[in-house]
Design a protein around this motif. Structure first.
Motif, PDB file in Angstrom:
ATOM      1  N   UNK A  71     -10.380   5.637 -10.675  1.00  8.73           N
ATOM      2  CA  UNK A  71      -8.982   6.836 -10.869  1.00  8.73           C
ATOM      3  C   UNK A  71      -7.617   6.085 -11.026  1.00  8.73           C
ATOM      4  N   UNK A  72      -7.154   5.197 -10.185  1.00  6.43           N
ATOM      5  CA  UNK A  72      -6.024   3.935 -10.099  1.00  6.43           C
ATOM      6  C   UNK A  72      -6.202   3.531 -11.899  1.00  6.43           C
ATOM      7  N   UNK A  73      -7.176   3.194 -12.624  1.00  2.00           N
ATOM      8  CA  UNK A  73      -6.835   2.119 -13.540  1.00  2.00           C
ATOM      9  C   UNK A  73      -6.148   2.196 -14.144  1.00  2.00           C
ATOM     10  N   UNK A  74      -5.597   4.023 -14.682  1.00  2.00           N
ATOM     11  CA  UNK A  74      -3.705   3.848 -15.396  1.00  2.00           C
ATOM     12  C   UNK A  74      -3.002   4.800 -15.105  1.00  2.00           C
ATOM     13  N   UNK A  75      -2.605   4.142 -13.237  1.00  2.00           N
ATOM     14  CA  UNK A  75      -1.618   4.738 -12.848  1.00  2.00           C
ATOM     15  C   UNK A  75      -0.901   3.712 -11.664  1.00  2.00           C
ATOM     16  N   UNK A  76      -0.385   2.884 -12.665  1.00  2.00           N
ATOM     17  CA  UNK A  76      -0.004   1.842 -12.309  1.00  2.00           C
ATOM     18  C   UNK A  76       1.114   2.254 -11.101  1.00  2.00           C
ATOM     19  N   UNK A  77       1.830   3.287 -11.349  1.00  2.00           N
ATOM     20  CA  UNK A  77       2.907   3.351 -10.006  1.00  2.00           C
ATOM     21  C   UNK A  77       2.739   3.614  -8.988  1.00  2.00           C
ATOM     22  N   UNK A  78       1.304   4.970  -9.255  1.00  2.00           N
ATOM     23  CA  UNK A  78       0.298   4.701  -8.102  1.00  2.00           C
ATOM     24  C   UNK A  78      -0.293   4.469  -7.318  1.00  2.00           C
ATOM     25  N   UNK A  79      -0.652   2.898  -8.009  1.00  2.00           N
ATOM     26  CA  UNK A  79      -1.354   1.864  -7.456  1.00  2.00           C
ATOM     27  C   UNK A  79      -0.365   1.268  -6.237  1.00  2.00           C
ATOM     28  N   UNK A  80       1.425   1.585  -6.686  1.00  2.00           N
ATOM     29  CA  UNK A  80       2.103   0.563  -5.870  1.00  2.00           C
ATOM     30  C   UNK A  80       2.697   1.267  -3.994  1.00  2.00           C
ATOM     31  N   UNK A  81       1.448   2.362  -4.077  1.00  2.00           N
ATOM     32  CA  UNK A  81       1.717   3.566  -3.132  1.00  2.00           C
ATOM     33  C   UNK A  81       1.011   3.851  -2.737  1.00  2.00           C
ATOM     34  N   UNK A  82      -0.372   2.322  -2.353  1.00  2.00           N
ATOM     35  CA  UNK A  82      -2.107   2.962  -1.760  1.00  2.00           C
ATOM     36  C   UNK A  82      -1.787   1.941  -0.896  1.00  2.00           C
ATOM     37  N   UNK A  83      -2.482   2.375   0.589  1.00  2.00           N
ATOM     38  CA  UNK A  83      -3.341   1.586   1.533  1.00  2.00           C
ATOM     39  C   UNK A  83      -4.346   1.864   1.742  1.00  2.00           C
ATOM     40  N   UNK A  84      -5.146   1.212   1.893  1.00  2.00           N
ATOM     41  CA  UNK A  84      -6.720   0.764   2.180  1.00  2.00           C
ATOM     42  C   UNK A  84      -6.727   0.743   3.750  1.00  2.00           C
ATOM     43  N   UNK A  85      -7.478   1.489   4.190  1.00  2.00           N
ATOM     44  CA  UNK A  85      -7.573   2.196   5.884  1.00  2.00           C
ATOM     45  C   UNK A  85      -9.131   1.708   6.468  1.00  2.00           C
ATOM     46  N   UNK A  86      -9.497   1.576   7.669  1.00  2.00           N
ATOM     47  CA  UNK A  86     -10.642   1.263   8.336  1.00  2.00           C
ATOM     48  C   UNK A  86     -10.382   0.642   9.378  1.00  2.00           C
ATOM     49  N   UNK A  87     -11.309  -0.202   9.931  1.00  2.00           N
ATOM     50  CA  UNK A  87     -11.151  -0.419  11.357  1.00  2.00           C
ATOM     51  C   UNK A  87     -11.089  -1.923  11.368  1.00  2.00           C
ATOM     52  N   UNK A  88     -10.718  -2.699  12.224  1.00  2.00           N
ATOM     53  CA  UNK A  88     -10.955  -4.122  12.626  1.00  2.00           C
ATOM     54  C   UNK A  88     -11.948  -5.161  12.143  1.00  2.00           C
ATOM     55  N   UNK A  89     -13.231  -3.715  12.186  1.00  2.00           N
ATOM     56  CA  UNK A  89     -14.300  -4.595  11.807  1.00  2.00           C
ATOM     57  C   UNK A  89     -15.051  -5.410  10.473  1.00  2.00           C
ATOM     58  N   UNK A  90     -14.150  -4.109   9.687  1.00  2.00           N
ATOM     59  CA  UNK A  90     -14.228  -3.813   8.134  1.00  2.00           C
ATOM     60  C   UNK A  90     -13.360  -5.573   7.915  1.00  2.00           C
TER      61      UNK A  90
END
Length: 190
Positions: free
Chosen positions: A151-170
Motif C-alpha cells: 500500500x505504501x510502496x508508491x506513497x513516499x509522502x504518506x510514508x513520512x506520516x506513519x507510526x508503527x504501534x504496539x506493546x513494549x514486548x514487541x
C-alpha cells in the motif's frame, strides 16, 4: 542475523499474547495519550487507522476521538479480487460502520470514500500501523502478507506520516529487513 522472520514473528506474538488484561489496558491508555498528543494527530485532518484484532494494541479510543473531532477516519479493507490481495483504506463515519471481513477482522464495507492521497492530503494525514515486531531502527515485521508494504510502496509522502504501534514486548534489538519493507517514520511501543 540468524533468526528468520517467521520465528521472530512467532516469538513476538507469543509475548504479546501472554500480556494480562491490566497490561493491555495500560498499553492502550498510554498509546492513546501519546497519539492524541502527537502533532500529526492534532494538526491532521485524516487518520488511517486499523481495527484492533486479536492481541493488537487497542486503537478504538483514538478512532472515537478522531471521529468526535470531525477528522476523516479511514480503515483498511482487503480487496480479494486479485491473485495477490491488496488493501485499500475506506472512510467510516462511525465505528458501527465496521463489519467482519478478511480473516474476521473488522473493516469498512468499501462503500465509503477511498483514501487516495494527493492534493496535499499526505501532509495532513497520520497512519497508524500494527505489526508483530518492531526495532530501534524503525523496522517493522508485519504478519507476513505485505499489505502495508504494498500500500505504501508508491506513497513516499504518506510514508513520512506513519507510526508503527504496539506493546513494549514487541520491540526487538534488530529485525531482518528487505528493500521491499516500508519502515514507519516513527515507532511507539508502550
Amino acid at each position: 542475523m540468524g533468526t528468520d522472520k517467521g520465528e521472530i514473528r512467532r516469538e513476538a506474538l507469543q509475548a504479546r499474547a501472554a500480556l494480562d488484561d491490566r497490561e493491555r489496558q495500560r498499553g492502550a491508555v498510554l498509546l492513546t495519550e501519546r497519539i492524541l498528543g502527537h502533532q500529526w494527530f492534532y494538526l491532521g485532518e485524516y487518520l488511517l487507522c486499523y481495527a484492533s484484532y486479536g492481541g493488537e494494541i487497542s486503537t478504538w479510543e483514538i478512532m472515537e476521538e478522531a471521529l468526535r473531532q470531525g477528522k476523516k477516519v479511514y480503515l483498511p479493507r482487503v480487496l480479494q479480487e486479485s491473485v495477490t490481495p491488496e488493501m485499500g483504506f475506506y472512510r467510516i463515519s462511525s465505528l458501527e460502520d465496521l463489519q467482519p471481513g478478511y480473516r474476521g477482522i473488522l473493516e469498512p464495507s468499501g462503500d465509503g470514500e477511498e483514501y487516495l492521497g494527493g492534493q496535499g492530503r499526505e501532509e495532513r494525514t497520520l497512519m497508524l500501523m500494527p505489526g508483530a515486531a518492531f526495532d530501534r531502527h524503525r523496522n517493522r515485521l508485519g504478519y507476513g502478507k505485505g499489505f502495508y508494504d504494498r500500500f505504501l510502496a508508491d506513497k513516499p509522502l504518506l510514508q513520512q506520516r506513519t507510526i508503527g504501534v504496539g506493546f513494549w514486548c514487541q520491540m526487538r534489538a534488530e529485525l531482518p529487513s528487505s528493500p521491499l519493507d516500508v519502515r514507519p517514520c516513527q515507532v511507539i511501543c508502550v
